[in-house]
Design an enzyme around this catalytic site. Structure first.
Site, mmCIF file in Angstrom:
data_model
loop_
_atom_site.group_PDB
_atom_site.id
_atom_site.type_symbol
_atom_site.label_atom_id
_atom_site.label_comp_id
_atom_site.label_asym_id
_atom_site.label_seq_id
_atom_site.Cartn_x
_atom_site.Cartn_y
_atom_site.Cartn_z
ATOM 1 N N ASP A 50 1.060 -1.263 -0.059
ATOM 2 C CA ASP A 50 0.073 -0.072 -0.180
ATOM 3 C C ASP A 50 0.996 1.147 0.040
ATOM 4 O OD1 ASP A 50 -2.987 0.846 0.715
ATOM 5 O OD2 ASP A 50 -1.529 2.217 1.846
ATOM 6 N N TYR A 55 2.771 10.061 -0.154
ATOM 7 C CA TYR A 55 3.784 9.479 0.662
ATOM 8 C C TYR A 55 5.119 9.843 0.199
ATOM 9 C CZ TYR A 55 0.121 6.491 2.729
ATOM 10 O OH TYR A 55 -1.029 6.148 3.240
ATOM 11 N N LYS A 84 -2.701 5.925 -4.451
ATOM 12 C CA LYS A 84 -3.956 6.820 -3.607
ATOM 13 C C LYS A 84 -3.589 8.137 -4.549
ATOM 14 C CE LYS A 84 -3.780 4.484 0.600
ATOM 15 N NZ LYS A 84 -2.408 4.414 1.147
ATOM 16 N N HIS A 115 -7.857 9.313 -1.824
ATOM 17 C CA HIS A 115 -7.015 9.521 -0.474
ATOM 18 C C HIS A 115 -8.198 10.143 0.427
ATOM 19 C CE1 HIS A 115 -2.888 9.140 1.110
ATOM 20 N NE2 HIS A 115 -3.691 9.150 2.129
HETATM 21 P P1 NDP Z 1 0.775 1.199 11.873
HETATM 22 O O1 NDP Z 1 -0.456 1.471 12.699
HETATM 23 O O2 NDP Z 1 0.780 0.401 11.015
HETATM 24 O O3 NDP Z 1 2.046 1.590 12.611
HETATM 25 C C1 NDP Z 1 3.579 1.776 12.523
HETATM 26 C C2 NDP Z 1 4.098 2.060 13.469
HETATM 27 O O4 NDP Z 1 4.298 0.783 14.254
HETATM 28 C C3 NDP Z 1 5.472 2.539 13.194
HETATM 29 O O5 NDP Z 1 6.127 3.330 14.084
HETATM 30 C C4 NDP Z 1 6.417 0.925 13.213
HETATM 31 O O6 NDP Z 1 7.841 1.143 13.756
HETATM 32 C C5 NDP Z 1 5.473 0.145 14.452
HETATM 33 N N1 NDP Z 1 5.698 -1.119 14.439
HETATM 34 C C6 NDP Z 1 5.115 -1.964 13.325
HETATM 35 N N2 NDP Z 1 5.255 -3.237 13.632
HETATM 36 C C7 NDP Z 1 5.619 -3.332 14.911
HETATM 37 C C8 NDP Z 1 5.576 -4.296 15.851
HETATM 38 N N3 NDP Z 1 5.408 -5.688 15.327
HETATM 39 N N4 NDP Z 1 6.161 -4.146 17.012
HETATM 40 C C9 NDP Z 1 6.349 -2.858 17.384
HETATM 41 N N5 NDP Z 1 6.237 -1.858 16.576
HETATM 42 C C10 NDP Z 1 5.783 -2.045 15.234
HETATM 43 O O7 NDP Z 1 0.689 2.829 11.439
HETATM 44 P P2 NDP Z 1 0.484 3.845 9.920
HETATM 45 O O8 NDP Z 1 -0.088 4.987 10.249
HETATM 46 O O9 NDP Z 1 1.761 3.644 9.131
HETATM 47 O O10 NDP Z 1 -0.575 2.816 9.056
HETATM 48 C C11 NDP Z 1 -0.342 1.608 8.398
HETATM 49 C C12 NDP Z 1 -0.517 1.790 6.983
HETATM 50 O O11 NDP Z 1 -1.746 2.209 6.471
HETATM 51 C C13 NDP Z 1 0.444 3.017 6.363
HETATM 52 O O12 NDP Z 1 1.734 2.925 6.531
HETATM 53 C C14 NDP Z 1 -0.466 3.516 4.956
HETATM 54 O O13 NDP Z 1 0.279 2.588 4.001
HETATM 55 C C15 NDP Z 1 -1.799 3.268 5.574
HETATM 56 N N6 NDP Z 1 -2.420 4.547 5.980
HETATM 57 C C16 NDP Z 1 -3.353 5.198 4.958
HETATM 58 C C17 NDP Z 1 -4.064 6.302 5.484
HETATM 59 C C18 NDP Z 1 -5.161 6.876 4.439
HETATM 60 O O14 NDP Z 1 -5.313 8.092 4.593
HETATM 61 N N7 NDP Z 1 -5.630 6.143 3.798
HETATM 62 C C19 NDP Z 1 -3.622 7.014 6.655
HETATM 63 C C20 NDP Z 1 -2.586 6.360 7.522
HETATM 64 C C21 NDP Z 1 -1.946 5.145 7.012
HETATM 65 P P3 NDP Z 1 8.777 0.456 12.539
HETATM 66 O O15 NDP Z 1 8.628 0.843 11.293
HETATM 67 O O16 NDP Z 1 10.236 0.835 13.386
HETATM 68 O O17 NDP Z 1 8.696 -0.999 12.642
#
Ligand code: NDP
Length: 317
Positions: A50, A55, A84, A115
């Site tokens: 995704d 981004y 998006k 988006h």
């Molecule tokens: P998430 O809820 O996926 O959380 C991401 C955070 O969690 C990062 O800090 C990551 O750190 C940490 N993390 C991930 N896995 C673990 C784990 N197993 N243990 C501990 N920490 C963990 O956040 P997002 O907001 O990024 O949402 C996910 C995706 O959804 C986005 O990346 C995007 O693709 C989509 N999205 C879409 C939106 C929209 O408007 N349509 C808005 C927001 C998100 P690290 O990377 O260091 O592991």
């Protein structure tokens, strides 16, 4: 102790295509992080990525996808790639998608999402602001999210997007979209913030009834993964000997949504694709969390049209 298994589950879109239930999120990853995370994820077995215009990482994400296909022999048709359409490009989705595809080095995306259901002024960067600091939004009467959606529909026949969908919509906005006579292609997916602090069950049920697959973004609570500190989740994790992230991702899969955890850490990327079966009692306990803690983490100022100041959806648009 339960050994989590890699998820190979898919859901069927209303186009007939299959979407893998666990996909890799890529928001807030730099060029190098995005490239490495996507390549690691695909090598680990992920088949769903995704990304989004805003981004700023379509190029490295696309490079990783193409490098993986060359290295592995896995076909493009075996992958599910979402991008998006950004709010400043709503008046010409075709040109915007063509630019995205060029950055991705792909001929098509499997899913193009609008988006946000509001348009911003074009030609002044991705986040145009007025002198007072507010966002330069186009009035609904000038260009509405329904106008944008109608302009996205032809992209399917042009083979630029296999499916189109929406993001950050509430029920009234989906109803308005579906009721419009010019809307002839039902959205395949709705992508919204979903996690135990914001389960949005009514919205999930509404989409299920309308054959729209729901995708859970920010499943761990976004940056810093605050949901992983939640007591109930950790108790369930301890019971099965798995991480809190595994419990949340397994809950999202069990409730029939797609889930998009983001990580740039290869170990976490790999573990996030592994899920466990949860009992009815576990599901009830997780579903009950929002009774005491209810929170939205992604609430940008342009969401003003959609959210109350406390981050909850407004009941009407
Ligand atoms: P998430 O809820 O996926 O959380 C991401 C955070 O969690 C990062 O800090 C990551 O750190 C940490 N993390 C991930 N896995 C673990 C784990 N197993 N243990 C501990 N920490 C963990 O956040 P997002 O907001 O990024 O949402 C996910 C995706 O959804 C986005 O990346 C995007 O693709 C989509 N999205 C879409 C939106 C929209 O408007 N349509 C808005 C927001 C998100 P690290 O990377 O260091 O592991």
């Amino acid at each position: 102790m339960v050994t989590p298994k890699s998820s190979i589950k898919t859901l069927k879109l209303n186009t007939g295509a299959l979407i893998p239930q666990v996909g890799l999120g890529t928001w807030r990853s730099s060029e190098e992080e995005g490239y490495n995370a996507v390549l690691a994820a695909l090598k680990d077995g992920y088949r769903h990525i995704d990304t989004a215009r805003c981004y700023g990482n379509e190029e490295p994400v696309g490079r990783a996808i193409n490098d993986f296909m060359k290295q592995s022999g896995v076909q493009r048709s075996d992958l599910f790639v979402t991008t998006k359409l950004w709010c400043t490009e709503f008046k010409d989705p075709k040109a915007a998608l063509e630019r995205s595809l060029k950055r991705l080095h792909l001929d098509y995306v499997d899913l193009l999402l609008m988006h946000w259901p509001l348009a911003m002024k074009s030609g002044e960067g991705l986040f145009p602001r007025n002198a007072d600091g507010s966002r330069k939004l186009l009035p609904f009467e000038e260009w509405s999210y329904i106008d944008t959606y109608k302009a996205m529909q032809p992209l399917i026949d042009l083979n630029l997007a296999k499916a189109i969908g929406i993001s950050n919509y509430n029920i009234p906005k989906i109803q308005a979209l579906l009721a419009d006579k010019g809307v002839t292609v039902k959205p395949a997916c709705l992508q919204v913030e979903l996690h135990p602090y914001l389960p949005q069950q009514e919205l999930v049920d509404f989409c299920k009834a309308h054959d729209i697959v729901v995708e859970a973004y920010s499943p761990l609570g976004s940056s810093g993964a605050p949901l992983l500190k939640e007591k109930v989740i950790n108790e369930i994790g301890e019971k099965y000997g798995v991480s809190a992230a595994t419990v949340i991702i397994s809950w999202a899969v069990a409730r029939g949504t797609v889930v998009l955890p983001k990580s740039i850490n290869p170990v976490r990327v790999s573990s996030n694709r592994k899920i466990i079966p949860l009992s009815e009692a576990d599901m009830d306990a997780i579903n009950g969390i929002q009774k005491t803690t209810s929170r939205r983490f992604v609430c940008p100022d342009w969401g003003i049209d959609i959210f109350n100041s406390d981050g909850h959806f407004k009941p009407m648009n």
